[in-house]
Scaffold this motif. Sequence first.
Motif, PDB file in Angstrom:
ATOM      1  N   UNK A 286      -5.524 -15.088 -19.052  1.00  0.00           N
ATOM      2  CA  UNK A 286      -4.099 -15.235 -18.732  1.00  0.00           C
ATOM      3  C   UNK A 286      -3.983 -15.708 -17.286  1.00  0.00           C
ATOM      4  N   UNK A 287      -3.803 -17.007 -17.102  1.00  0.00           N
ATOM      5  CA  UNK A 287      -3.799 -17.584 -15.751  1.00  0.00           C
ATOM      6  C   UNK A 287      -2.653 -17.028 -14.915  1.00  0.00           C
ATOM      7  N   UNK A 288      -1.466 -16.938 -15.505  1.00  0.00           N
ATOM      8  CA  UNK A 288      -0.299 -16.483 -14.744  1.00  0.00           C
ATOM      9  C   UNK A 288      -0.482 -15.050 -14.263  1.00  0.00           C
ATOM     10  N   UNK A 289      -0.910 -14.170 -15.151  1.00  0.00           N
ATOM     11  CA  UNK A 289      -1.065 -12.759 -14.793  1.00  0.00           C
ATOM     12  C   UNK A 289      -2.189 -12.562 -13.782  1.00  0.00           C
ATOM     13  N   UNK A 290      -3.272 -13.301 -13.936  1.00  0.00           N
ATOM     14  CA  UNK A 290      -4.395 -13.180 -13.002  1.00  0.00           C
ATOM     15  C   UNK A 290      -3.969 -13.573 -11.593  1.00  0.00           C
ATOM     16  N   UNK A 291      -3.291 -14.707 -11.488  1.00  0.00           N
ATOM     17  CA  UNK A 291      -2.847 -15.170 -10.170  1.00  0.00           C
ATOM     18  C   UNK A 291      -1.765 -14.261  -9.594  1.00  0.00           C
ATOM     19  N   UNK A 292      -0.895 -13.763 -10.439  1.00  0.00           N
ATOM     20  CA  UNK A 292       0.151 -12.861  -9.966  1.00  0.00           C
ATOM     21  C   UNK A 292      -0.440 -11.567  -9.420  1.00  0.00           C
ATOM     22  N   UNK A 293      -1.460 -11.043 -10.089  1.00  0.00           N
ATOM     23  CA  UNK A 293      -2.127  -9.831  -9.616  1.00  0.00           C
ATOM     24  C   UNK A 293      -2.694 -10.038  -8.218  1.00  0.00           C
ATOM     25  N   UNK A 294      -3.363 -11.158  -8.027  1.00  0.00           N
ATOM     26  CA  UNK A 294      -3.938 -11.456  -6.711  1.00  0.00           C
ATOM     27  C   UNK A 294      -2.827 -11.648  -5.677  1.00  0.00           C
ATOM     28  N   UNK A 295      -1.770 -12.353  -6.061  1.00  0.00           N
ATOM     29  CA  UNK A 295      -0.668 -12.621  -5.133  1.00  0.00           C
ATOM     30  C   UNK A 295      -0.024 -11.319  -4.648  1.00  0.00           C
ATOM     31  N   UNK A 296       0.188 -10.384  -5.548  1.00  0.00           N
ATOM     32  CA  UNK A 296       0.809  -9.110  -5.192  1.00  0.00           C
ATOM     33  C   UNK A 296      -0.114  -8.295  -4.282  1.00  0.00           C
ATOM     34  N   UNK A 297      -1.397  -8.265  -4.608  1.00  0.00           N
ATOM     35  CA  UNK A 297      -2.359  -7.539  -3.760  1.00  0.00           C
ATOM     36  C   UNK A 297      -2.420  -8.133  -2.360  1.00  0.00           C
ATOM     37  N   UNK A 298      -2.470  -9.456  -2.284  1.00  0.00           N
ATOM     38  CA  UNK A 298      -2.510 -10.133  -0.978  1.00  0.00           C
ATOM     39  C   UNK A 298      -1.231  -9.867  -0.199  1.00  0.00           C
ATOM     40  N   UNK A 299      -0.090  -9.884  -0.874  1.00  0.00           N
ATOM     41  CA  UNK A 299       1.191  -9.636  -0.206  1.00  0.00           C
ATOM     42  C   UNK A 299       1.231  -8.233   0.393  1.00  0.00           C
ATOM     43  N   UNK A 300       0.781  -7.240  -0.370  1.00  0.00           N
ATOM     44  CA  UNK A 300       0.789  -5.874   0.133  1.00  0.00           C
ATOM     45  C   UNK A 300      -0.095  -5.699   1.345  1.00  0.00           C
ATOM     46  N   UNK A 301      -1.306  -6.245   1.287  1.00  0.00           N
ATOM     47  CA  UNK A 301      -2.223  -6.124   2.417  1.00  0.00           C
ATOM     48  C   UNK A 301      -1.744  -6.924   3.619  1.00  0.00           C
ATOM     49  N   UNK A 302      -1.173  -8.114   3.388  1.00  0.00           N
ATOM     50  CA  UNK A 302      -0.646  -8.911   4.488  1.00  0.00           C
ATOM     51  C   UNK A 302       0.512  -8.196   5.168  1.00  0.00           C
ATOM     52  N   UNK A 303       1.337  -7.508   4.391  1.00  0.00           N
ATOM     53  CA  UNK A 303       2.437  -6.723   4.961  1.00  0.00           C
ATOM     54  C   UNK A 303       1.901  -5.616   5.856  1.00  0.00           C
ATOM     55  N   UNK A 304       0.822  -4.969   5.444  1.00  0.00           N
ATOM     56  CA  UNK A 304       0.215  -3.935   6.273  1.00  0.00           C
ATOM     57  C   UNK A 304      -0.300  -4.522   7.580  1.00  0.00           C
ATOM     58  N   UNK A 305      -0.915  -5.686   7.512  1.00  0.00           N
ATOM     59  CA  UNK A 305      -1.399  -6.337   8.722  1.00  0.00           C
ATOM     60  C   UNK A 305      -0.229  -6.645   9.658  1.00  0.00           C
ATOM     61  N   UNK A 306       0.888  -7.139   9.090  1.00  0.00           N
ATOM     62  CA  UNK A 306       2.061  -7.419   9.902  1.00  0.00           C
ATOM     63  C   UNK A 306       2.590  -6.175  10.600  1.00  0.00           C
ATOM     64  N   UNK A 307       2.620  -5.064   9.888  1.00  0.00           N
ATOM     65  CA  UNK A 307       3.056  -3.806  10.494  1.00  0.00           C
ATOM     66  C   UNK A 307       2.146  -3.421  11.660  1.00  0.00           C
ATOM     67  N   UNK A 308       0.854  -3.564  11.464  1.00  0.00           N
ATOM     68  CA  UNK A 308      -0.093  -3.232  12.533  1.00  0.00           C
ATOM     69  C   UNK A 308       0.097  -4.131  13.747  1.00  0.00           C
ATOM     70  N   UNK A 309       0.299  -5.423  13.510  1.00  0.00           N
ATOM     71  CA  UNK A 309       0.473  -6.373  14.615  1.00  0.00           C
ATOM     72  C   UNK A 309       1.632  -5.949  15.511  1.00  0.00           C
ATOM     73  N   UNK A 310       2.747  -5.568  14.897  1.00  0.00           N
ATOM     74  CA  UNK A 310       3.918  -5.239  15.711  1.00  0.00           C
ATOM     75  C   UNK A 310       3.916  -3.798  16.187  1.00  0.00           C
ATOM     76  N   UNK A 311       3.038  -2.976  15.637  1.00  0.00           N
ATOM     77  CA  UNK A 311       2.802  -1.669  16.240  1.00  0.00           C
ATOM     78  C   UNK A 311       2.057  -1.853  17.554  1.00  0.00           C
ATOM     79  N   UNK A 312       1.135  -2.812  17.589  1.00  0.00           N
ATOM     80  CA  UNK A 312       0.447  -3.129  18.840  1.00  0.00           C
ATOM     81  C   UNK A 312       1.408  -3.698  19.875  1.00  0.00           C
ATOM     82  N   UNK A 313       2.308  -4.567  19.433  1.00  0.00           N
ATOM     83  CA  UNK A 313       3.221  -5.235  20.359  1.00  0.00           C
ATOM     84  C   UNK A 313       4.358  -4.326  20.818  1.00  0.00           C
ATOM     85  N   UNK A 314       4.756  -3.373  19.971  1.00  0.00           N
ATOM     86  CA  UNK A 314       5.843  -2.426  20.250  1.00  0.00           C
ATOM     87  C   UNK A 314       7.210  -3.097  20.346  1.00  0.00           C
TER      88      UNK A 314
END
Length: 333
Positions: free
Chosen positions: A211-239
Amino acid sequence: MSFQIERSTPASRATSVVALLLLVILIAAPWLTGRANIRLMGEIFSFLALASLWNLLAGYCGLVSVGQQAFVGFGGYMLFALAIFLGVNPILAIFVSGILGALISIPIGVLLFRLHGAYFAIGSWVFAEVLRLSFAQTSSLGGGSGSSLPSAVVTSIASNREWREIAVYWTGLAIAVVALLSVVLLLRSKTGLALTALRDSEIAAESLGINAWMTKMTVYVCVAGLTTMVGSFIFLQKLRISPDAAFSVNDWTAYVIFIAVIGGIGTIEGPIIGTLVFFLLRETLADLGTTYLMILGAMAIIIMLKAPRGIWGWISERTGASLVPIRRRVMFR
């Protein structure tokens, strides 16, 4: 005749040992170096995680996004909102924001996956701009001028400045390690096999039941969640956060793409090498002003012409080295 499936090599096992030793050193780094270097290493962790996650999307899923700054900025603003309005500890808010980022990516992914190729790239950038304009209108978070974390929120991390910096540093290290391990484990799983098949031929893969759509969607959601965490960390450093800084396509996408391209798209090792090269150039040439950016651009063009698969791809083609194997090898006996 018997056969055995091998998923590791002597080089990969040696790499695992070196990585564990390096991790121990990085954990102890706050007592081995100064504050300036600790902050720099926090930046390195951020870009390493962002580049690895973008490489997973583009190099293995074929989803070339130029709008990953959407999740970086969203993560930063969620950190501020959770910490200021709900009183959530900033470190805990980073992980909560990751969940929120994954959730918001689901309806966005449903819309973006209706687009293909260049249209997907443009659509991802438009989504980022929509978020930027939305948060610029949110007066409770500073509107267009931005906002700073209150001192009470900052002091809630730890009792003194030294331990606050150590806690933030360890959080950045943990996020980078989780991002890298997530990429490796995902690519070594059945989903990784499906991604490889889809990258080779999507039509053939779907004919085999993938299932190409579901496989790519799973990866997209995982990447989005982790990227959001990275963004939070970046601006915790910047304050401090503002819409233009949070959703900067130059800082959070252009540089990330540069890192992945020079290191080697479609490899685990590429973003690691690209991150080291990028920071080496930045720390060495940053005083040159705009000339520094011209040098980065020229280097990217030269590498794309001389080594289309990046630095690690060039090395791998000539040596056959694979420090982090994700393919299975069938050994006949």
